[in-house]
Motif scaffolding. Structure first.
Motif, PDB file in Angstrom:
ATOM      1  N   GLY A 192       0.816  -1.205   0.000  1.00 47.85           N
ATOM      2  CA  GLY A 192       0.000   0.000   0.000  1.00 47.85           C
ATOM      3  C   GLY A 192       0.847   1.250   0.000  1.00 47.85           C
ATOM      4  O   GLY A 192       0.573   2.213  -0.731  1.00 47.85           O
ATOM      5  N   ARG A 193       1.899   1.226   0.796  1.00 41.80           N
ATOM      6  CA  ARG A 193       2.788   2.387   0.844  1.00 41.80           C
ATOM      7  C   ARG A 193       3.489   2.596  -0.503  1.00 41.80           C
ATOM      8  O   ARG A 193       3.673   3.732  -0.950  1.00 41.80           O
ATOM      9  CB  ARG A 193       3.829   2.193   1.959  1.00 41.80           C
ATOM     10  CG  ARG A 193       4.673   3.420   2.211  1.00 41.80           C
ATOM     11  CD  ARG A 193       5.664   3.192   3.332  1.00 41.80           C
ATOM     12  NE  ARG A 193       5.014   2.925   4.603  1.00 41.80           N
ATOM     13  CZ  ARG A 193       5.664   2.952   5.768  1.00 41.80           C
ATOM     14  NH1 ARG A 193       6.949   3.228   5.811  1.00 41.80           N
ATOM     15  NH2 ARG A 193       5.030   2.675   6.891  1.00 41.80           N
ATOM     16  N   GLY A 194       3.889   1.495  -1.138  1.00 47.97           N
ATOM     17  CA  GLY A 194       4.518   1.620  -2.450  1.00 47.97           C
ATOM     18  C   GLY A 194       3.584   2.215  -3.486  1.00 47.97           C
ATOM     19  O   GLY A 194       3.978   3.051  -4.302  1.00 47.97           O
TER      20      GLY A 194
ATOM     21  N   GLY B 217      -9.683   1.541  10.342  1.00 45.93           N
ATOM     22  CA  GLY B 217      -8.560   2.105  11.080  1.00 45.93           C
ATOM     23  C   GLY B 217      -7.204   1.803  10.472  1.00 45.93           C
ATOM     24  O   GLY B 217      -6.298   2.629  10.522  1.00 45.93           O
ATOM     25  N   ASP B 218      -7.054   0.618   9.894  1.00 45.02           N
ATOM     26  CA  ASP B 218      -5.764   0.258   9.295  1.00 45.02           C
ATOM     27  C   ASP B 218      -5.414   1.196   8.142  1.00 45.02           C
ATOM     28  O   ASP B 218      -4.264   1.654   8.016  1.00 45.02           O
ATOM     29  CB  ASP B 218      -5.797  -1.179   8.798  1.00 45.02           C
ATOM     30  CG  ASP B 218      -5.814  -2.194   9.933  1.00 45.02           C
ATOM     31  OD1 ASP B 218      -5.474  -1.810  11.068  1.00 45.02           O
ATOM     32  OD2 ASP B 218      -6.182  -3.352   9.675  1.00 45.02           O
TER      33      ASP B 218
ATOM     34  N   TYR C  60      -2.424   5.978   5.782  1.00 45.92           N
ATOM     35  CA  TYR C  60      -2.423   7.314   5.192  1.00 45.92           C
ATOM     36  C   TYR C  60      -1.731   8.315   6.109  1.00 45.92           C
ATOM     37  O   TYR C  60      -1.003   9.206   5.640  1.00 45.92           O
ATOM     38  CB  TYR C  60      -3.853   7.762   4.896  1.00 45.92           C
ATOM     39  CG  TYR C  60      -4.564   6.881   3.893  1.00 45.92           C
ATOM     40  CD1 TYR C  60      -3.906   6.403   2.772  1.00 45.92           C
ATOM     41  CD2 TYR C  60      -5.899   6.513   4.079  1.00 45.92           C
ATOM     42  CE1 TYR C  60      -4.547   5.580   1.850  1.00 45.92           C
ATOM     43  CE2 TYR C  60      -6.553   5.698   3.165  1.00 45.92           C
ATOM     44  CZ  TYR C  60      -5.871   5.234   2.065  1.00 45.92           C
ATOM     45  OH  TYR C  60      -6.515   4.422   1.154  1.00 45.92           O
ATOM     46  N   ALA C  61      -1.938   8.199   7.418  1.00 46.21           N
ATOM     47  CA  ALA C  61      -1.296   9.113   8.363  1.00 46.21           C
ATOM     48  C   ALA C  61       0.222   8.962   8.316  1.00 46.21           C
ATOM     49  O   ALA C  61       0.959   9.955   8.313  1.00 46.21           O
ATOM     50  CB  ALA C  61      -1.816   8.872   9.771  1.00 46.21           C
TER      51      ALA C  61
ATOM     52  N   ARG D  75      -6.008  14.661   3.544  1.00 46.30           N
ATOM     53  CA  ARG D  75      -5.315  15.444   2.521  1.00 46.30           C
ATOM     54  C   ARG D  75      -3.826  15.513   2.829  1.00 46.30           C
ATOM     55  O   ARG D  75      -3.417  15.540   3.999  1.00 46.30           O
ATOM     56  CB  ARG D  75      -5.908  16.857   2.482  1.00 46.30           C
ATOM     57  CG  ARG D  75      -5.452  17.700   1.300  1.00 46.30           C
ATOM     58  CD  ARG D  75      -6.317  18.958   1.198  1.00 46.30           C
ATOM     59  NE  ARG D  75      -6.067  19.873   2.300  1.00 46.30           N
ATOM     60  CZ  ARG D  75      -6.895  20.850   2.653  1.00 46.30           C
ATOM     61  NH1 ARG D  75      -8.048  21.018   2.017  1.00 46.30           N
ATOM     62  NH2 ARG D  75      -6.583  21.652   3.650  1.00 46.30           N
ATOM     63  N   LYS D  76      -3.032  15.550   1.762  1.00 46.74           N
ATOM     64  CA  LYS D  76      -1.592  15.753   1.886  1.00 46.74           C
ATOM     65  C   LYS D  76      -1.188  16.881   0.948  1.00 46.74           C
ATOM     66  O   LYS D  76      -1.408  16.787  -0.266  1.00 46.74           O
ATOM     67  CB  LYS D  76      -0.822  14.477   1.535  1.00 46.74           C
ATOM     68  CG  LYS D  76       0.699  14.626   1.642  1.00 46.74           C
ATOM     69  CD  LYS D  76       1.413  13.311   1.381  1.00 46.74           C
ATOM     70  CE  LYS D  76       2.904  13.452   1.556  1.00 46.74           C
ATOM     71  NZ  LYS D  76       3.627  12.166   1.400  1.00 46.74           N
ATOM     72  N   ASP D  77      -0.607  17.936   1.494  1.00 48.26           N
ATOM     73  CA  ASP D  77      -0.174  19.074   0.686  1.00 48.26           C
ATOM     74  C   ASP D  77       1.319  18.984   0.416  1.00 48.26           C
ATOM     75  O   ASP D  77       2.104  18.639   1.307  1.00 48.26           O
ATOM     76  CB  ASP D  77      -0.498  20.392   1.399  1.00 48.26           C
ATOM     77  CG  ASP D  77      -1.993  20.638   1.511  1.00 48.26           C
ATOM     78  OD1 ASP D  77      -2.724  20.274   0.564  1.00 48.26           O
ATOM     79  OD2 ASP D  77      -2.436  21.183   2.534  1.00 48.26           O
TER      80      ASP D  77
END
Length: 337
Positions: A274-276, A302-303, A308-309, A333-335
């Protein structure tokens, strides 16, 4: 120049610049590395051995190359013989290695045998190396940086192990990662990342059924997004079979890209897939000069929220009753700027 403070030493510099030394060091210390054969001739036996032990395509490297220079991929015996002949005119030894395309390399910075920083370096678009050199100049892929605590422990461990054979100065160790193992530079990934193909529509639909109980993408929607030039449909594959995907939507009127969907089959969760995928989607968003990314995630997941966090997304709102079963969505969101 005199009077400059340095933290490297001549011995370490020489070791880092010598791929033959590095190969022997990794082999001696049992650090997983690409299948490598060191050659010095173009005789028939050498070519036969390379075809049997490495296979095509394969990559030829001079011992002291850097920044994607002195590295050539060959596809067949005639290319192998001619390229090897030409490279041996400037170097007594050449390294022949197995070839696998991957979307990015980890670069782990190590100082005094401790991790200092981490980056992902992406391949130049449409090319198999980070740098693409041609008659028009040099193009390079983008990169993302992060704190060392955000990197999977297995990646850090193999980088630290590789650095011990060099010294205690400042080094950048290139590592590639798969679901089960981490390997020092250019090893094949068990999970490969890339664009989804129209022929994979059915396999993606099957993945949807395995992952989601509600709000699945239909085969029709999948086909549409595979053809949509404003969408980036990325897959993680194991042995050619999709095990995860990420779908990024863009629009000229949007400041941010929207991660419409992200899915990973149960077997590969918690193993970096997922991170990749998120990293690859962020790479494309930055290439499109977007200001950031947004997404919705189920309130009861929650996972996914934790993933995402960790990847830099912040909670910015909630959409009550967003999903078909009545569950609410959290807006994250990620800026970039």
């Amino acid at each position: 120049m005199e009077g400059l403070v340095v933290i490297d030493d001549p011995t370490s510099i020489l070791r880092c610049c010598n791929k033959v030394y590095l190969h022997e060091n990794f082999r001696r210390n049992r650090i997983s590395a690409p299948k490598t054969v060191i050659v010095s001739t173009t005789c028939r036996r050498t070519l036969d051995d390379l075809e049997e032990q490495v296979g095509y395509p394969l990559v030829l490297k001079i011992p002291n190359g850097s920044f994607s220079r002195g590295v050539v991929r060959v596809e067949n015996r005639s290319q192998l013989k001619e390229t090897l002949r030409r490279m041996l005119m400037g170097s007594a030894l050449i390294l022949a290695q197995e070839y696998f395309y991957t979307a990015y390399d980890w670069r782990i910075g190590i100082l005094n045998n401790r991790p200092l920083y981490a980056s992902r370096y992406y391949m130049s678009e449409g090319h198999w190396q980070i740098y693409q050199h041609d008659a028009l100049g040099t193009k390079a892929g983008s990169f993302t940086t992060m704190a060392s605590y955000e990197v999977p422990r297995s990646v850090l461990n193999v980088a630290l192990k590789a650095a011990k054979g060099i010294g205690d100065g400042l080094y950048g160790i290139d590592v590639k990662q798969d679901g089960n193992r981490t390997t020092r530079a250019e090893r094949a990934l068990m999970v490969e990342y890339g664009f989804a193909l129209p022929s994979e529509c059915e396999a993606i639909a099957d993945l949807e059924k395995k992952v989601f109980l509600h709000d699945r993408l239909s085969p029709r929607q999948i086909r549409y997004h595979l053809k949509n030039d404003k969408a980036r449909f990325c897959l993680a594959r194991e042995g050619g079979i999709p095990v995860g995907y990420g779908l990024l939507l863009t629009n000229r009127r949007w400041a941010r890209g929207r991660i419409y969907s992200l899915a990973v089959v149960q077997k590969w969760r918690g193993r970096g897939v997922g991170r990749g995928l998120l990293s690859l989607l962020e790479h494309y968003a930055r290439q499109a000069e977007l200001h950031g990314l947004s997404l919705e995630v189920r309130r009861d997941n929650g996972d996914a929220q934790a993933l995402y966090a960790i990847c830099g997304f912040a909670l910015v709102g909630e959409k009550p009753g967003y999903y078909s079963d009545g569950e609410s969505a959290l807006l994250m969101r990620k800026d970039f700027i």
